[in-house]
Design an enzyme around this catalytic site. Structure first.
Site, PDB file in Angstrom:
ATOM      1  N   ALA A  55       0.781  -1.237   0.000  1.00 30.52           N
ATOM      2  CA  ALA A  55       0.000   0.000   0.000  1.00 30.52           C
ATOM      3  C   ALA A  55       0.813   1.287   0.000  1.00 30.52           C
ATOM      4  CB  ALA A  55      -0.940   0.007   1.204  1.00 30.52           C
ATOM      5  N   ALA A  56       1.984   1.308   0.633  1.00 28.20           N
ATOM      6  CA  ALA A  56       2.710   2.577   0.775  1.00 28.20           C
ATOM      7  C   ALA A  56       3.054   3.159  -0.606  1.00 28.20           C
ATOM      8  CB  ALA A  56       3.984   2.357   1.580  1.00 28.20           C
ATOM      9  N   GLY A  61       0.275   4.939  -0.054  1.00 31.07           N
ATOM     10  CA  GLY A  61      -1.099   4.931   0.420  1.00 31.07           C
ATOM     11  C   GLY A  61      -2.140   5.589  -0.456  1.00 31.07           C
ATOM     12  N   CYS A 100       3.569  -0.407 -12.689  1.00 27.80           N
ATOM     13  CA  CYS A 100       3.865   0.763 -13.529  1.00 27.80           C
ATOM     14  C   CYS A 100       5.105   0.469 -14.370  1.00 27.80           C
ATOM     15  CB  CYS A 100       4.026   2.027 -12.688  1.00 27.80           C
ATOM     16  SG  CYS A 100       5.192   1.885 -11.320  1.00 27.80           S
TER      17      CYS A 100
END
Length: 481
Positions: free
Chosen positions: A113-114, A116, A233
């Site tokens: 998640a970071a 976030g 990405c």
């Protein structure tokens, strides 16, 4: 610069028709997007508010609740950002949450998640209900998640630290799982070249193993009928189509790709052939690839996968999972009565919150927020008020959540006073601004009907004018954009 990056990315030349346009687009600044905090304001109302501030925006047509700002803009310094009305994301990073499509009340896991942004987007999409678990293996990077929880009022979000590839099945099944996998980041770090330094054969081989482990674990954590989104990405097929295809073959019948409508977003399907290997047609047809010269965004890959309704169950039902306790349950009346009396808050507005005492604060989580005890949470919900405070005072996070509904001890600021408040300078209110105030103590500060946070009113006397002491958090201070 473009020449350097072009050389680094030459391996992708067979996949791209207009090579020069691709290299140019990969190194140019891209528009930033604002995701409206739907718990407080809709995208249309946010656009109107920003238009009044001469901050240019336009709606993002392909997904809900997002606005696009020009590449040169600095929306992090605009006052609505500090008031928690939106969060900032690059447009390509909106795609995973769009594909995941969470619904209010669901249980959602963001495995990596970071810092976030996507976890916050998911939590806002649930409308202050349900459970979003923001996990990362690096505890230091979760500081940004905790800041978003406070600023955006994410009472349905819990942060935790664990190696996601071995995330405990004891946490129970989730309705939706996001695998925003670590990758070479070629699609988003073009201007610095940071991603390309990692884009060698050794790194791609190593990260492919990590990515496959994450996706395998995500499948085991997702309930039958639930959905997983795998995203990177990176441009590399080794990190995208190859990962998804390999896991589908390793776990036959456990999950299948599905098509999700992305509207006007110029997304291409997956790469069909790479290094003489033809990828699974279902993966190719259902994947969404963003090439910067076609999409006007950073580079991205994402695919939605669903588990059959009759799929095998690998994790316990959430109802059977030991829940985490963010603290000690506290006496609601003792905490809330002073605040509702001081600020004229409607008790009904507070009914959807659970209150927990932990350390020197009372914290608030959504009433139906049920994070697991394992892995142990590092933060849940938002700090709500200090324990044992002399004066009734919500935290800034609580003021942003609830202050719009306050009717007493509220001060409507003018534009110059807003700047003073966010710079932690004292405010000298005009007498008419104190009409709703009943003396010394904390006041909620508003601008254009939007709650900004908390100040402390010193009423003054014949010898000194009234002043309001700014209690804007030091950690949130930034330069105006």
């Amino acid at each position: 610069m473009a020449g350097t990056h072009g050389a680094a990315l030459e391996r992708y030349a067979p996949l791209i028709r207009d090579w020069d346009a691709f290299v140019r687009a990969a190194t140019e600044p891209r528009p930033t997007c604002l995701v409206a905090n739907a718990n407080r304001i809709g995208a249309e109302a946010l656009a109107g508010l920003l238009d009044a501030e001469a901050c240019p925006v336009e709606p993002v047509q392909w997904t809900h609740g997002a606005l696009r700002v020009p590449p040169h803009a600095r929306p992090g310094g605009w006052w609505p950002a500090q008031a928690g009305l939106y969060q900032i994301q690059e447009e390509a990073s909106l795609l995973p949450a769009h594909l995941l499509a969470p619904k209010p009340g669901e249980r959602v896991l963001d495995m990596c998640a970071a810092p976030g942004g996507k976890a916050a987007q998911l939590a806002m999409a649930l409308g202050s209900s349900g459970t979003v678990l923001a996990n990362d293996k690096d505890s230091r990077r979760l500081a940004a998640v905790r800041d978003k929880m406070k600023r955006l009022g994410l009472v349905n979000l819990t942060a935790c630290v664990h190696d996601a590839g071995d995330f405990p099945l004891a946490a129970g099944m989730f309705d939706r799982v996001l695998v925003d996998a670590p990758c070479s980041a070629e699609g988003t770090k073009a201007r610095s070249g940071a991603g390309y330094r990692a884009s060698d054969t050794t790194f791609r081989h190593w990260v492919n193993g990590q990515q496959r482990a994450l996706l395998r674990r995500a499948i085991k954590l997702t309930r039958p009928g639930g959905r997983i989104v795998y995203a990177t990405c990176s441009f590399a097929p080794e990190e995208n189509e190859a990962v998804v295809e390999a896991v589908l073959h390793e776990l036959p019948g456990e999950v299948y790709p599905v098509q999700v409508n992305v509207g006007s977003l110029p997304a291409d399907p997956g790469v069909p052939v790479w290094n003489d290997h033809a990828f699974d047609q279902e993966v190719v047809e259902n994947a969404a690839r963003l090439w910067p010269h076609r999409s006007g965004t950073g580079g991205f890959f994402a695919i939605a996968l669903e588990r059959p309704a009759n799929a095998a169950v690998h994790a316990p039902d959430p109802a059977a999972v030991e829940p985490a306790a963010p603290g000690t349950p506290t006496d609601r009346a003792a905490v809330l009565d002073p605040l509702t009396h001081r600020f004229g808050l409607d008790a009904e507005a507070l009914a959807g919150l659970k209150l927990w005492e932990a350390g020197d604060h009372v914290h608030a989580t959504a009433a139906d927020h049920h994070p697991p005890a394992r892995p142990r949470p590092t933060a849940s919900g938002v700090p709500f008020t200090r324990t044992g405070a002399r004066w009734p005072k919500p935290t800034t996070a609580a003021a942003l959540m609830l202050g719009d509904a306050a009717s007493r001890n509220v001060v409507a600021l003018d534009r110059a006073q807003v700047d003073a408040y966010q710079a932690r300078r004292a405010i000298q209110p005009r007498p008419e601004q104190l009409a709703a105030c009943d003396g010394r103590g904390h006041v909620l500060l508003h601008f254009r009907g939007v709650s900004l946070g908390v100040g402390f009113l010193h009423p003054g006397d014949d010898d000194a004018p009234a002043t309001i002491e700014s209690q804007f958090p030091r950690a949130w201070m930034t330069q105006p954009g």
